[in-house]
Design an enzyme around this catalytic site. Sequence first.
Site, PDB file in Angstrom:
ATOM      1  N   ASP A 163     -56.803  -0.476  11.130  1.00 29.34           N
ATOM      2  CA  ASP A 163     -55.985   0.774  10.026  1.00 29.34           C
ATOM      3  C   ASP A 163     -56.104   2.256  10.342  1.00 29.34           C
ATOM      4  O   ASP A 163     -55.208   2.799   9.981  1.00 29.34           O
ATOM      5  CB  ASP A 163     -56.419   0.035   8.836  1.00 29.34           C
ATOM      6  N   LEU A 164     -57.436   2.140  10.102  1.00 26.41           N
ATOM      7  CA  LEU A 164     -57.536   3.442  10.421  1.00 26.41           C
ATOM      8  C   LEU A 164     -57.068   4.183  11.451  1.00 26.41           C
ATOM      9  O   LEU A 164     -56.480   5.803  11.138  1.00 26.41           O
ATOM     10  CB  LEU A 164     -59.300   4.025  10.323  1.00 26.41           C
ATOM     11  N   ALA A 165     -56.992   3.729  12.789  1.00 30.37           N
ATOM     12  CA  ALA A 165     -56.431   4.173  14.189  1.00 30.37           C
ATOM     13  C   ALA A 165     -55.051   4.972  13.728  1.00 30.37           C
ATOM     14  O   ALA A 165     -54.757   5.362  13.862  1.00 30.37           O
ATOM     15  CB  ALA A 165     -56.918   3.849  14.503  1.00 30.37           C
ATOM     16  N   ARG A 166     -54.159   3.271  12.921  1.00 32.73           N
ATOM     17  CA  ARG A 166     -52.799   3.666  13.240  1.00 32.73           C
ATOM     18  C   ARG A 166     -52.691   4.901  12.100  1.00 32.73           C
ATOM     19  O   ARG A 166     -51.375   5.201  12.231  1.00 32.73           O
ATOM     20  CB  ARG A 166     -51.932   2.607  12.777  1.00 32.73           C
ATOM     21  N   GLY A 221     -61.440  -0.157  18.106  1.00 29.26           N
ATOM     22  CA  GLY A 221     -60.828  -0.164  17.159  1.00 29.26           C
ATOM     23  C   GLY A 221     -59.690   0.347  16.962  1.00 29.26           C
ATOM     24  O   GLY A 221     -58.570   0.671  16.277  1.00 29.26           O
ATOM     25  N   GLY A 222     -58.552   1.258  17.974  1.00 26.60           N
ATOM     26  CA  GLY A 222     -57.509   1.543  18.312  1.00 26.60           C
ATOM     27  C   GLY A 222     -55.867   0.667  17.777  1.00 26.60           C
ATOM     28  O   GLY A 222     -55.124   1.795  17.436  1.00 26.60           O
ATOM     29  N   LYS A 233     -61.944   4.178  -9.995  1.00 30.71           N
ATOM     30  CA  LYS A 233     -60.272   4.018  -9.396  1.00 30.71           C
ATOM     31  C   LYS A 233     -59.381   3.911 -10.720  1.00 30.71           C
ATOM     32  O   LYS A 233     -60.334   3.422 -12.165  1.00 30.71           O
ATOM     33  CB  LYS A 233     -60.263   2.429  -8.389  1.00 30.71           C
ATOM     34  N   HIS A 247     -69.629  10.761  -0.527  1.00 33.19           N
ATOM     35  CA  HIS A 247     -68.611  12.277  -0.915  1.00 33.19           C
ATOM     36  C   HIS A 247     -69.150  12.929  -1.730  1.00 33.19           C
ATOM     37  O   HIS A 247     -68.626  14.021  -1.282  1.00 33.19           O
ATOM     38  CB  HIS A 247     -67.089  11.691  -0.679  1.00 33.19           C
ATOM     39  N   LYS A 270     -62.168  18.725   4.443  1.00 36.15           N
ATOM     40  CA  LYS A 270     -61.760  19.256   4.296  1.00 36.15           C
ATOM     41  C   LYS A 270     -61.385  21.056   3.756  1.00 36.15           C
ATOM     42  O   LYS A 270     -62.318  21.601   3.798  1.00 36.15           O
ATOM     43  CB  LYS A 270     -61.782  18.959   2.386  1.00 36.15           C
TER      44      LYS A 270
END
Length: 484
Positions: free
Chosen positions: A21-24, A17-18, A331, A240, A182
Amino acid sequence: MVARVIPVEPFDLVIFGGTGDLARRKILPGLFRRFLSGQMPEDSRIIGAARSDIDSAGYRVMIKEAIAEFGGEEKSETKAIAKFLDRLEYVPVDARGEGGWSELAALVRSDVIRAFYFSVGPGLFGDLAERLHSYKIADRDSRIVVEKPFGRDLASAQELNETLAEHFKEDQIYRIDHYLGKETVQNLMAVRFGNVLFEPLWNNHYVDHIQITVAETVDVGGRGAYYDKSGAMRDMVQNHLMQLLCLIAMEPPSQFGADAVRDEKLKVIRALEPVEPHHIVRGQYEAGEDSKSYREHAENPRSFTESFIAMKCHISNWRWAGVPFYMRTGKAMSERVSEITVVFKDLGHSIFEEDDKRHRNILSIRLQPNEGMDLQVTIKEPGPGGMRLIDVPLDMTFAEALGDEAEDVPDAYERLIMDVIRGNQTLFMRGDEVEAAWKWTDPIIQGWEARNDVPKTYEPGSSGPEDAMLLIHRDGRKWREIKG
Ligand code: NAP
């Protein structure tokens, strides 16, 4: 003072998945920052893999653009970017087919650390795991990194765990929850377990209640159709918020090691009492002056999915008996804030005659923005006029306390990826933790579905529905103001 950087061993990191969206947006810009800090050894490589039919040169152009678009100040480091791009390779691979796998097998080296980031939908995890083995690309020392969503209920999470377990042992599986990466989250453990001051007070004798708030200003926007299948409970609370709850509530582990920490977190999840339906408020944002409503975004005029949730929970153990944990997330709220607040009890008796106010020590642990902590303490108001008391914050905002060093603090993703290379699973979720979390959330969600529970509406840019205020006001308490 400049942050200490401990280099890692040479590695080959394959990102399935490179091109996504997440990778980039996160993974590659984060890896570039680690490269800049000198943490990436000379002979380490990053190999993008996805179906897109591009070559390594094309991939380098794509990632150069991604750094320009999503990187921070470091995007001006053009020479370093060029050197970083030299570390990148790309192999077109179909997770479900056989194309590209032999080429990938030939490229990945066996004498360095091998890590495989599954930055693809969970439907492909099994295919990837199977082929990594059948093509002998992964071995017993290799690591895999998997992204949320880790299932959408207990049954699907168990199925995913079983699928991965067919090819990888638990000590090879890194389930990422970037909240755990974090700085403040780790500092929470340092503050709790590295000081004599807090731990003796960290229980129902001294703590009145705890609040966890994760508020986002963004609405679901173009992700509406996807989000509508999950909602705030699955998207935020099950992972989370529960992870934050675990860290704040867990017993001291015997040592700061992966299983010792995760054993204690698991005990917290298992001790969570089922939540009464009237202790939960679900919300859905309405349309604003120039913004769409949740239902318009979801393209589902009858959607009952929540974009906001507030709840009161209890942990059934000696330490926390009787202490409510209030959690909320949503949200389209007024500010972007992630914060944990520990509100200590009132003094039993005040010696200051003229003081009719309730003074409380409040410890707030801020994950974003301005990562840091502040402790509200009561002091004498300076100047004449007798003994008047005021509450002031003892501010421990890292940026101020640590100066330049705080600026070098790695982002959660980059820190966690380096932990994968180091083989440190402390900040990753274990399979049994994920399953225990679903076991607690499943009946809540099933209850809503059975009752066709309709979320309350709230104005975008607000603190959520009125009922969320009542949830805590009824107990004579109030939410901490959402302030960015
Ligand atoms: P995305 O933008 O849709 O990217 C998916 C990637 O998977 C693309 O690189 C795609 O490339 C590749 N892919 C799809 N089918 C494939 C196949 N059969 N074989 C090989 N590669 C395939 O998704 P994303 O936003 O990056 O998210 C990836 C995963 O991370 C998802 O599970 C998502 O839920 C999770 N996640 C994302 C974020 C985020 O901020 N984006 C945050 C948390 C979790 P090709 O089309 O070229 O094959």
